[in-house]
Design an enzyme around this catalytic site. Sequence first.
Site, PDB file in Angstrom:
ATOM      1  N   CYS A  33      -2.365  -2.996   7.462  1.00 19.96           N
ATOM      2  CA  CYS A  33      -1.953  -2.830   8.856  1.00 19.96           C
ATOM      3  C   CYS A  33      -2.353  -1.414   9.290  1.00 19.96           C
ATOM      4  CB  CYS A  33      -0.442  -3.044   8.990  1.00 19.96           C
ATOM      5  SG  CYS A  33       0.550  -1.721   8.239  1.00 19.96           S
ATOM      6  N   GLU A  84       0.834  -1.209   0.000  1.00 22.06           N
ATOM      7  CA  GLU A  84       0.000   0.000   0.000  1.00 22.06           C
ATOM      8  C   GLU A  84       0.866   1.257   0.000  1.00 22.06           C
ATOM      9  OE1 GLU A  84      -2.064  -2.925   2.937  1.00 22.06           O
ATOM     10  OE2 GLU A  84      -0.024  -2.486   2.243  1.00 22.06           O
ATOM     11  N   CYS A 109      -0.477   1.436   7.277  1.00 19.79           N
ATOM     12  CA  CYS A 109      -0.993   1.569   5.907  1.00 19.79           C
ATOM     13  C   CYS A 109      -2.410   2.110   5.903  1.00 19.79           C
ATOM     14  CB  CYS A 109      -0.919   0.235   5.175  1.00 19.79           C
ATOM     15  SG  CYS A 109       0.785  -0.237   4.786  1.00 19.79           S
TER      16      CYS A 109
END
Length: 176
Positions: A119, A95, A122
Amino acid sequence: MASGVQDSSRKDWDTYFMDIAYMVSTRSRCPRRHVGTVLVQGKKLLGTAYNGAPMGVADCSEDGCMIVEEFEMQTENGVERMIKKQRCIRTIHAEQNLLLFTDRVDREGSTVYVTDQPCWTCANMLANSGVKEVVYHRAYVKDSEKVAALMQVKGIVFRHLHAYEPPPQAGMDITS
Protein backbone atom coordinates in the site's frame (compact mmCIF):
# COMPACT_ATOMS: atom_id res chain seq x y z
CA MET A 1 25.54 -29.28 -14.65
CA ALA A 2 27.10 -26.83 -17.11
CA SER A 3 27.19 -23.14 -16.24
CA GLY A 4 24.17 -21.21 -17.52
CA VAL A 5 21.95 -24.31 -17.79
CA GLN A 6 19.03 -24.33 -15.35
CA ASP A 7 17.91 -27.55 -13.69
CA SER A 8 14.19 -27.79 -14.57
CA SER A 9 13.47 -29.84 -11.42
CA ARG A 10 14.37 -26.89 -9.17
CA LYS A 11 12.29 -23.80 -8.55
CA ASP A 12 13.74 -20.49 -9.67
CA TRP A 13 14.70 -18.07 -6.89
CA ASP A 14 11.64 -15.82 -7.34
CA THR A 15 9.30 -18.79 -6.93
CA TYR A 16 11.29 -20.14 -3.99
CA PHE A 17 11.21 -16.88 -2.02
CA MET A 18 7.60 -16.05 -2.94
CA ASP A 19 6.58 -19.54 -1.79
CA ILE A 20 8.20 -18.76 1.55
CA ALA A 21 6.34 -15.42 1.74
CA TYR A 22 3.05 -17.23 1.16
CA MET A 23 3.84 -19.80 3.82
CA VAL A 24 4.72 -16.99 6.25
CA SER A 25 1.32 -15.42 5.47
CA THR A 26 -0.41 -18.48 6.94
CA ARG A 27 0.56 -17.14 10.40
CA SER A 28 -1.74 -14.13 9.91
CA ARG A 29 -5.05 -14.18 11.75
CA CYS A 30 -6.53 -11.38 9.68
CA PRO A 31 -9.92 -12.45 8.30
CA ARG A 32 -9.64 -10.04 5.36
CA ARG A 33 -6.25 -10.91 3.87
CA HIS A 34 -3.18 -12.93 4.81
CA VAL A 35 0.02 -11.16 3.77
CA GLY A 36 3.56 -12.44 4.17
CA THR A 37 6.94 -10.99 3.31
CA VAL A 38 10.58 -12.04 3.35
CA LEU A 39 13.84 -10.11 3.28
CA VAL A 40 16.56 -11.55 1.07
CA GLN A 41 20.18 -10.48 0.59
CA GLY A 42 21.59 -12.27 -2.44
CA LYS A 43 20.14 -15.73 -1.93
CA LYS A 44 20.21 -15.56 1.87
CA LEU A 45 16.94 -15.28 3.80
CA LEU A 46 17.33 -12.60 6.52
CA GLY A 47 13.83 -12.20 7.92
CA THR A 48 10.13 -12.92 7.60
CA ALA A 49 6.95 -11.16 8.74
CA TYR A 50 3.18 -11.23 8.35
CA ASN A 51 0.27 -8.88 9.03
CA GLY A 52 -1.40 -8.85 12.42
CA ALA A 53 -2.10 -7.04 15.65
CA PRO A 54 0.78 -5.96 17.90
CA MET A 55 2.20 -8.72 20.09
CA GLY A 56 0.12 -9.32 23.21
CA VAL A 57 -2.92 -7.48 21.85
CA ALA A 58 -6.16 -9.16 20.77
CA ASP A 59 -6.24 -9.61 17.01
CA CYS A 60 -9.09 -9.28 14.51
CA SER A 61 -10.12 -12.91 14.85
CA GLU A 62 -10.61 -12.32 18.59
CA ASP A 63 -12.00 -8.77 18.80
CA GLY A 64 -13.03 -8.04 15.20
CA CYS A 65 -11.56 -5.72 12.64
CA MET A 66 -11.24 -2.00 13.39
CA ILE A 67 -12.35 -0.71 10.00
CA VAL A 68 -12.03 2.95 9.08
CA GLU A 69 -13.14 4.51 5.82
CA GLU A 70 -11.01 6.94 3.88
CA PHE A 71 -11.80 8.86 0.72
CA GLU A 72 -9.31 9.75 -1.98
CA MET A 73 -9.70 11.70 -5.21
CA GLN A 74 -8.45 9.73 -8.22
CA THR A 75 -8.34 10.63 -11.90
CA GLU A 76 -9.17 7.96 -14.47
CA ASN A 77 -9.27 8.79 -18.18
CA GLY A 78 -9.31 12.49 -17.32
CA VAL A 79 -12.30 12.14 -15.00
CA GLU A 80 -11.94 12.81 -11.29
CA ARG A 81 -13.88 10.62 -8.90
CA MET A 82 -13.89 9.97 -5.19
CA ILE A 83 -12.72 6.48 -4.19
CA LYS A 84 -13.71 4.97 -0.85
CA LYS A 85 -11.07 2.83 0.85
CA GLN A 86 -11.61 0.67 3.89
CA ARG A 87 -8.73 -0.43 6.07
CA CYS A 88 -8.22 -2.10 9.39
CA ILE A 89 -6.28 -0.02 11.87
CA ARG A 90 -5.79 -2.93 14.31
CA THR A 91 -3.36 -4.65 11.96
CA ILE A 92 0.30 -3.88 11.41
CA HIS A 93 1.11 -4.65 7.78
CA ALA A 94 3.58 -7.40 6.92
CA GLU A 95 6.06 -4.94 5.40
CA GLN A 96 5.92 -2.77 8.53
CA ASN A 97 6.58 -5.79 10.76
CA LEU A 98 9.48 -6.80 8.51
CA LEU A 99 11.05 -3.37 8.90
CA LEU A 100 10.46 -3.41 12.67
CA PHE A 101 12.17 -6.78 13.13
CA THR A 102 15.15 -6.49 10.77
CA ASP A 103 18.26 -4.34 10.92
CA ARG A 104 18.94 -1.47 8.54
CA VAL A 105 22.38 -2.88 7.73
CA ASP A 106 20.75 -6.13 6.55
CA ARG A 107 18.24 -4.25 4.40
CA GLU A 108 20.83 -2.21 2.49
CA GLY A 109 20.74 -3.45 -1.11
CA SER A 110 18.35 -6.30 -0.31
CA THR A 111 15.17 -7.60 -1.93
CA VAL A 112 11.74 -7.81 -0.30
CA TYR A 113 9.34 -10.49 -1.52
CA VAL A 114 5.75 -9.77 -0.48
CA THR A 115 2.57 -11.65 -1.34
CA ASP A 116 0.71 -8.38 -2.04
CA GLN A 117 1.73 -5.14 -3.66
CA PRO A 118 2.55 -2.66 -0.88
CA CYS A 119 0.00 0.00 0.00
CA TRP A 120 1.07 3.65 -0.12
CA THR A 121 2.17 3.76 3.54
CA CYS A 122 4.24 0.58 3.26
CA ALA A 123 5.73 1.76 -0.03
CA ASN A 124 6.88 4.98 1.67
CA MET A 125 8.49 2.97 4.45
CA LEU A 126 10.18 0.58 2.00
CA ALA A 127 11.42 3.57 -0.02
CA ASN A 128 13.40 4.73 3.03
CA SER A 129 14.47 1.27 4.21
CA GLY A 130 17.53 0.66 2.05
CA VAL A 131 16.01 -2.09 -0.10
CA LYS A 132 16.86 -2.13 -3.80
CA GLU A 133 14.03 -4.34 -5.03
CA VAL A 134 10.42 -5.17 -4.15
CA VAL A 135 8.83 -8.27 -5.72
CA TYR A 136 5.11 -8.94 -5.25
CA HIS A 137 2.39 -11.27 -6.53
CA ARG A 138 -1.12 -9.89 -5.93
CA ALA A 139 -1.80 -6.36 -7.14
CA TYR A 140 -3.29 -3.70 -4.88
CA VAL A 141 -5.12 -1.65 -7.48
CA LYS A 142 -6.12 1.26 -5.22
CA ASP A 143 -2.51 2.41 -4.75
CA SER A 144 -0.88 0.74 -7.75
CA GLU A 145 0.04 3.71 -9.93
CA LYS A 146 1.34 6.01 -7.21
CA VAL A 147 3.34 3.20 -5.56
CA ALA A 148 4.95 2.26 -8.89
CA ALA A 149 5.80 5.93 -9.49
CA LEU A 150 7.40 6.23 -6.04
CA MET A 151 9.51 3.11 -6.60
CA GLN A 152 10.68 4.50 -9.95
CA VAL A 153 11.64 7.87 -8.42
CA LYS A 154 13.58 6.07 -5.66
CA GLY A 155 15.31 3.76 -8.17
CA ILE A 156 13.87 0.65 -6.52
CA VAL A 157 13.21 -2.26 -8.87
CA PHE A 158 9.49 -3.04 -8.57
CA ARG A 159 8.44 -6.37 -10.05
CA HIS A 160 5.06 -8.06 -10.33
CA LEU A 161 5.18 -11.86 -10.61
CA HIS A 162 2.13 -12.23 -12.88
CA ALA A 163 2.48 -15.93 -13.70
CA TYR A 164 3.39 -17.08 -10.18
CA GLU A 165 1.14 -19.67 -8.49
CA PRO A 166 1.24 -19.94 -4.67
CA PRO A 167 1.86 -23.32 -3.05
CA PRO A 168 -1.34 -25.21 -2.23
CA GLN A 169 -0.18 -25.45 1.41
CA ALA A 170 -0.73 -21.70 1.74
CA GLY A 171 -4.40 -22.69 2.04
CA MET A 172 -6.15 -19.41 1.36
CA ASP A 173 -8.27 -17.78 -1.28
CA ILE A 174 -5.85 -15.81 -3.43
CA THR A 175 -8.34 -14.44 -5.90
CA SER A 176 -9.79 -11.70 -3.71
